[in-house]
Write a protein that holds these residues in place. Sequence first.
Motif, short mmCIF file in Angstrom:
data_model
loop_
_atom_site.label_atom_id
_atom_site.label_comp_id
_atom_site.label_asym_id
_atom_site.label_seq_id
_atom_site.Cartn_x
_atom_site.Cartn_y
_atom_site.Cartn_z
N LYS A 29 0.83 -1.22 0.00
CA LYS A 29 0.00 0.00 0.00
C LYS A 29 0.86 1.25 0.00
N GLU A 30 1.91 1.26 0.82
CA GLU A 30 2.77 2.43 0.93
C GLU A 30 3.58 2.64 -0.35
N LEU A 31 4.11 1.57 -0.92
CA LEU A 31 4.93 1.69 -2.12
C LEU A 31 4.14 2.22 -3.31
N HIS A 32 2.90 1.72 -3.44
CA HIS A 32 2.11 2.03 -4.63
C HIS A 32 1.03 3.08 -4.40
N HIS A 33 0.92 3.59 -3.16
CA HIS A 33 -0.09 4.61 -2.83
C HIS A 33 -1.49 4.12 -3.25
N SER A 35 -5.39 2.88 -3.23
CA SER A 35 -6.70 3.19 -2.65
C SER A 35 -7.14 1.99 -1.81
N ARG A 36 -8.25 2.12 -1.12
CA ARG A 36 -8.73 1.02 -0.29
C ARG A 36 -9.07 -0.21 -1.13
N SER A 37 -9.75 -0.01 -2.24
CA SER A 37 -10.12 -1.17 -3.07
C SER A 37 -8.88 -1.80 -3.70
N ALA A 38 -7.93 -1.00 -4.13
CA ALA A 38 -6.69 -1.53 -4.70
C ALA A 38 -5.89 -2.28 -3.65
N THR A 39 -5.89 -1.77 -2.42
CA THR A 39 -5.18 -2.44 -1.32
C THR A 39 -5.80 -3.81 -1.05
N ALA A 40 -7.13 -3.86 -1.01
CA ALA A 40 -7.82 -5.12 -0.72
C ALA A 40 -7.57 -6.14 -1.83
N LYS A 92 -4.21 0.37 -11.90
CA LYS A 92 -4.81 1.65 -11.49
C LYS A 92 -4.85 1.73 -9.95
N PRO A 93 -3.74 2.15 -9.35
CA PRO A 93 -3.66 2.14 -7.88
C PRO A 93 -4.63 3.08 -7.19
N ASP A 94 -5.14 4.08 -7.90
CA ASP A 94 -6.06 5.03 -7.29
C ASP A 94 -7.52 4.70 -7.59
N CYS A 95 -7.78 3.44 -7.92
CA CYS A 95 -9.14 2.98 -8.24
C CYS A 95 -10.13 3.39 -7.14
N SER A 96 -11.30 3.82 -7.54
CA SER A 96 -12.32 4.22 -6.57
C SER A 96 -12.79 3.02 -5.75
N THR A 97 -13.36 3.29 -4.59
CA THR A 97 -13.76 2.23 -3.66
C THR A 97 -15.26 2.29 -3.39
N GLU A 98 -15.91 1.14 -3.54
CA GLU A 98 -17.31 1.02 -3.19
C GLU A 98 -17.44 -0.06 -2.11
N TYR A 99 -18.55 0.00 -1.36
CA TYR A 99 -18.74 -0.91 -0.24
C TYR A 99 -20.05 -1.69 -0.39
N TYR A 100 -20.05 -2.90 0.14
CA TYR A 100 -21.29 -3.67 0.26
C TYR A 100 -22.10 -3.10 1.41
N ASN A 275 8.69 0.73 -7.43
CA ASN A 275 8.77 2.14 -7.81
C ASN A 275 10.18 2.73 -7.68
N LYS A 276 11.18 1.89 -7.59
CA LYS A 276 12.56 2.39 -7.55
C LYS A 276 12.94 2.91 -8.93
N ARG A 277 13.62 4.05 -8.95
CA ARG A 277 14.02 4.69 -10.21
C ARG A 277 15.51 4.49 -10.48
N TYR A 278 15.80 4.20 -11.73
CA TYR A 278 17.19 4.03 -12.17
C TYR A 278 17.45 5.00 -13.31
N GLU A 279 18.57 5.75 -13.24
CA GLU A 279 18.92 6.70 -14.28
C GLU A 279 20.21 6.27 -14.98
N PHE A 280 20.21 6.47 -16.30
CA PHE A 280 21.38 6.15 -17.11
C PHE A 280 21.69 7.36 -18.00
N THR A 281 22.87 7.93 -17.82
CA THR A 281 23.28 9.05 -18.67
C THR A 281 23.70 8.53 -20.04
#
Length: 294
Positions: A29-33, A35-40, A92-100, A275-281
Amino acid sequence: MDRIIRCITSDGAVMASAIDASDIVFTAKELHHLSRSATAALGRLLCATSMMGNMLKQKDAFINLRVLGDGELGAVVAVGDSSGNVRGYVEKPDCSTEYYANGKINVSKAVGSSGTLSVLRDYGTGDPYIGQVELVSGEIAEDITNYFAVSEQIPTVCALGVLINKDDGAVLLAGGLLIQLLPGAYDEAIDRLEENIGKLEPVTTMLAKGMSILDICKTALEGFEVEVLDENPVNYVCSCSREKLERYFMTMSDEDIRTMAEEKGVAEAVCQFCNKRYEFTKENLEKLIAEKNA
């Protein structure tokens, strides 16, 4: 620390795996930020993937599960090794969340009930096994159960859960239970297991009560003599590295390698799993080209 366990009944009729993956799902959850539905959704798939990977046992084996439904979430992917360590991501990590109506997250709505579950097992021999089934609900656990029944003809019960704080979206608990009938299971054992399963509480409820993963297995296998096959810690582990990217670049043509850094003067790669970034000049890339052609 998260842990996974595998048990078998002394009569060889039933095998059960259980996992406490609360830290793994928190990390995802922390790495990908998420939403609640994406976390579940991702949390459930990570739990299942860890238990299924832990069954492989070969040192270099790994398993890849991909759920692709017609919901907003898009692809949900998890990869696990034979120790049960896992990593994953959602499209889509920010997917909206609906509840039963009962307050539980409607994971099926986010994932979609129409689509596929694909499972790839690689035993390190270069000849992977690939199976694919249609989704039956998008709730993940039911789809895992259906996969084993349809693709592998193994009677299976899968229970997965992610408990999320409704106020701030924090991951409180996450875990899973996987029970399989083994060849030669007799009718009495099947009846007893069905009775036990009918009385089982949700995995997160059992974890919230302070039950260990061994307690959970013993509860599911009440009336059987239970033997522990193995138990070990598990983590969210990403295998990305700069060296792996360099090896990948060196399979490309010289022109394609140079093109990557033309616009910004630097090439950037981001790992989907951590989500680690690698740069190459440009200089880094020219050095790779020289090494490739040496």
